[in-house]
Design an enzyme around this catalytic site. Structure first.
Site, PDB file in Angstrom:
ATOM      1  N   LYS A 162       0.853  -1.195   0.000  1.00 57.61           N
ATOM      2  CA  LYS A 162       0.000   0.000   0.000  1.00 57.61           C
ATOM      3  C   LYS A 162       0.877   1.229   0.000  1.00 57.61           C
ATOM      4  O   LYS A 162       2.017   1.182   0.490  1.00 57.61           O
ATOM      5  CB  LYS A 162      -0.893   0.007   1.253  1.00 57.61           C
ATOM      6  CG  LYS A 162      -2.129   0.851   1.102  1.00 57.61           C
ATOM      7  CD  LYS A 162      -3.227   0.125   0.346  1.00 57.61           C
ATOM      8  CE  LYS A 162      -4.465   0.942   0.206  1.00 57.61           C
ATOM      9  NZ  LYS A 162      -5.576   0.143  -0.338  1.00 57.61           N
TER      10      LYS A 162
HETATM   11  P1  NAD Z   1     -14.473   7.213  -2.837  1.00 53.34           P
HETATM   12  O1  NAD Z   1     -13.599   8.332  -2.410  1.00 53.34           O
HETATM   13  O2  NAD Z   1     -14.882   7.084  -4.260  1.00 53.34           O
HETATM   14  O3  NAD Z   1     -15.845   7.224  -1.978  1.00 53.34           O
HETATM   15  C1  NAD Z   1     -15.906   7.353  -0.600  1.00 53.34           C
HETATM   16  C2  NAD Z   1     -17.191   8.118  -0.289  1.00 53.34           C
HETATM   17  O4  NAD Z   1     -17.426   8.067   1.112  1.00 53.34           O
HETATM   18  C3  NAD Z   1     -17.114   9.584  -0.684  1.00 53.34           C
HETATM   19  O5  NAD Z   1     -18.275   9.914  -1.429  1.00 53.34           O
HETATM   20  C4  NAD Z   1     -17.046  10.321   0.664  1.00 53.34           C
HETATM   21  O6  NAD Z   1     -17.696  11.588   0.613  1.00 53.34           O
HETATM   22  C5  NAD Z   1     -17.803   9.364   1.560  1.00 53.34           C
HETATM   23  N1  NAD Z   1     -17.434   9.470   2.969  1.00 53.34           N
HETATM   24  C6  NAD Z   1     -16.210   9.685   3.523  1.00 53.34           C
HETATM   25  N2  NAD Z   1     -16.287   9.686   4.864  1.00 53.34           N
HETATM   26  C7  NAD Z   1     -17.578   9.462   5.170  1.00 53.34           C
HETATM   27  C8  NAD Z   1     -18.293   9.336   6.395  1.00 53.34           C
HETATM   28  N3  NAD Z   1     -17.677   9.466   7.571  1.00 53.34           N
HETATM   29  N4  NAD Z   1     -19.631   9.093   6.334  1.00 53.34           N
HETATM   30  C9  NAD Z   1     -20.259   8.963   5.154  1.00 53.34           C
HETATM   31  N5  NAD Z   1     -19.642   9.070   3.958  1.00 53.34           N
HETATM   32  C10 NAD Z   1     -18.312   9.320   3.975  1.00 53.34           C
HETATM   33  O7  NAD Z   1     -13.729   5.905  -2.322  1.00 53.34           O
HETATM   34  P2  NAD Z   1     -14.013   4.398  -2.763  1.00 53.34           P
HETATM   35  O8  NAD Z   1     -13.071   4.032  -3.855  1.00 53.34           O
HETATM   36  O9  NAD Z   1     -15.478   4.208  -2.964  1.00 53.34           O
HETATM   37  O10 NAD Z   1     -13.516   3.629  -1.460  1.00 53.34           O
HETATM   38  C11 NAD Z   1     -14.303   3.562  -0.286  1.00 53.34           C
HETATM   39  C12 NAD Z   1     -13.686   2.545   0.654  1.00 53.34           C
HETATM   40  O11 NAD Z   1     -13.622   1.278  -0.013  1.00 53.34           O
HETATM   41  C13 NAD Z   1     -12.248   2.833   1.110  1.00 53.34           C
HETATM   42  O12 NAD Z   1     -12.086   2.299   2.416  1.00 53.34           O
HETATM   43  C14 NAD Z   1     -11.396   2.027   0.146  1.00 53.34           C
HETATM   44  O13 NAD Z   1     -10.125   1.696   0.687  1.00 53.34           O
HETATM   45  C15 NAD Z   1     -12.285   0.800   0.017  1.00 53.34           C
HETATM   46  N6  NAD Z   1     -12.052  -0.006  -1.188  1.00 53.34           N
HETATM   47  C16 NAD Z   1     -12.149   0.559  -2.434  1.00 53.34           C
HETATM   48  C17 NAD Z   1     -11.985  -0.241  -3.559  1.00 53.34           C
HETATM   49  C18 NAD Z   1     -12.156   0.317  -4.952  1.00 53.34           C
HETATM   50  O14 NAD Z   1     -12.145  -0.470  -5.896  1.00 53.34           O
HETATM   51  N7  NAD Z   1     -12.373   1.614  -5.119  1.00 53.34           N
HETATM   52  C19 NAD Z   1     -11.683  -1.604  -3.418  1.00 53.34           C
HETATM   53  C20 NAD Z   1     -11.599  -2.153  -2.130  1.00 53.34           C
HETATM   54  C21 NAD Z   1     -11.798  -1.346  -1.020  1.00 53.34           C
END
Ligand code: NAD
Length: 421
Positions: A111
């Protein structure tokens, strides 16, 4: 588990280590392997000078942690955020090792992160920071060493810059150094929505396992970003009822179901979900505690802690984000018999599709979206079954079962390879 202060409870590295220690003990893991796997193999800290638009030089701190490369090259995202810490990156790197092992794909775990606030930087400053970060890591990354991907606040454009910088140093185009790229430069069909698609597969599997109905099954999603919005849309299309969506600045609730397509259009026009007329406004933190069958945290870490776990009403917790639940909260949820699909299983759809992207780049042959989706579903279903079998055989809850399965696989590989000395 012993009582810990909230500060320790929400430290992601300690949360990861607590689960690892518990699972390793259950497995009766050899003490030497335990020591090897408890800490990352390599931690790189770089200080990145960037020429800002106003002519001044700013220096940003960046990390890349490679937890284990025993089963294959490191694999893991890069996040840009003012809150990034080495402990967080360490924990996320370890989670990647376990996630790739649960999915049984040939990657280790890594990471990266840079401490910066991308919202306060111009596109040019972001590009220069990304390129310099990449060049400072140049000898440690690569298709056979460590493959980068998007994470919080990084996207296809950032991946394109990393790929281009790496390629310039190598004097040839090397697309497979990153995944999550634009389609036109070696990205994979189906990658963008893969994590959300994987969550839908996990919800279907859990309902089947628990003998519950899909139609009208109430779902609350926290986070309407990449993972949460695709999950909500795909689940709605399959007959689930999305009753709540929580965002950082407020939430929406409608017991009759939110039309996710209409909400996506609304968000596109208004850049927020707030004010959408098809649901009532709700409190973000309270929404997690509302009545539903499935709760999907898909935003950030530590949202289910000792402070609120007791009041969770969901029957199934399907973790889209990494580390949404603390180790202390795990015990509370287990006592309440909440069926947890842990992050290292539930959100593995993204890294599985990334694995397919890496394979396609190396083959120079690109698959149809249906092939990506079908192959991903096969791996996710098999992983779900393997974790459930482990849980039943060892009498542990699903998260510990997933950790045990992963540690077992990584430890077995290390034993087969032997220790080079
Ligand atoms: P992203 O930035 O596209 O979306 C995250 C969303 O959550 C944003 O819209 C943000 O405004 C919202 N948010 C942040 N804090 C918040 C809170 N306290 N309450 C409510 N909403 C909140 O990110 P993503 O790519 O969707 O990733 C989200 C999570 O999933 C992260 O933990 C990431 O590590 C994990 N993840 C992502 C992927 C991927 O393919 N993108 C894969 C595995 C895990």
């Amino acid at each position: 588990m012993q009582t810990v202060s909230l500060e320790h409870e929400i430290n992601p590295w300690e949360a990861q280590a607590a689960r690892f220690d518990f699972a390793a003990k259950k497995l009766n893991l050899n003490e030497g392997l335990w020591k090897m796997l408890r800490y990352p193999e390599r931690e790189i800290i770089v200080h990145i000078p960037v020429m800002m638009d106003d002519g001044n030089i700013e220096v940003y701190t960046g990390f890349r942690v490679q937890h284990s490369v025993a089963r294959g090259p490191g694999k893991g995202g890069v996040r840009y955020s003012p809150e990034v810490t080495l402990d967080e990156v360490r924990a996320l790197a370890s989670w990647m090792t376990w996630k790739c092992a649960v999915a049984n794909i040939p990657f280790g775990g890594a990471k990266g992160g840079v401490v910066c606030d991308p919202k306060k930087m111009s596109l040019g400053e972001l590009e220069r920071m990304t390129r310099r970060y990449t060049s400072q890591l140049i000898e440690f990354i690569g298709p056979e060493k460590d493959v980068l991907a998007p994470d919080m606040n990084t996207n296809e454009q950032v991946m394109a810059w990393i790929m281009d910088t790496y390629s310039m140093h190598m004097r040839q185009t090397v697309t497979s150094v990153v995944t999550g790229k634009p389609l036109s430069i070696g990205g994979s069909r189906g990658r963008r929505e893969a994590t959300g698609r994987g969550l839908r597969i996990m919800c279907n599997q859990a309902l089947r396992y628990l003998n519950m109905q899909r139609d009208g099954c109430r779902v609350i999603v926290q986070g309407f970003g990449n993972v949460g919005s695709h999950a909500a849309r795909l689940l709605m299309e399959e007959g689930y009822r999305i009753v709540g969506i929580a965002e950082i600045d407020g939430a929406l609730y409608n017991p009759n179901g939110i039309d996710v397509h209409a909400l996506l259009e609304y968000r596109e026009r208004n850049s927020t979900i707030l004010g959408y007329k098809g649901a009532e406004a709700a409190d973000t933190d309270e929404l997690l505690l509302a009545e539903c069958e499935i709760l999907i945290p898909a935003a950030t870490e530590n949202v289910i802690t000792s402070r609120n776990a007791e009041r969770i009403q969901a029957r199934i917790l399907c973790e889209g984000s990494n580390g949404p639940t603390t180790a202390v909260a795990d015990d509370i949820l287990a006592d309440k018999r909440v069926f947890v699909i842990p992050d290292i299983l539930a959100n593995a759809g993204g890294v599985i599709a990334s694995y397919f992207e890496w394979v396609q780049d190396r083959q120079g042959y690109f698959w149809k979206e249906q092939v990506v989706n079908e192959n991903m579903e096969a791996i996710m279903v098999e992983s779900f079954d393997s974790v459930l079998r482990y849980a039943e055989a060892h009498g542990v809850h699903n998260r510990i079962a997933a950790c045990m399965l992963a540690i077992d696989r990584v430890a077995f590989t290390i034993q087969q390879r032997g220790i080079y000395a």
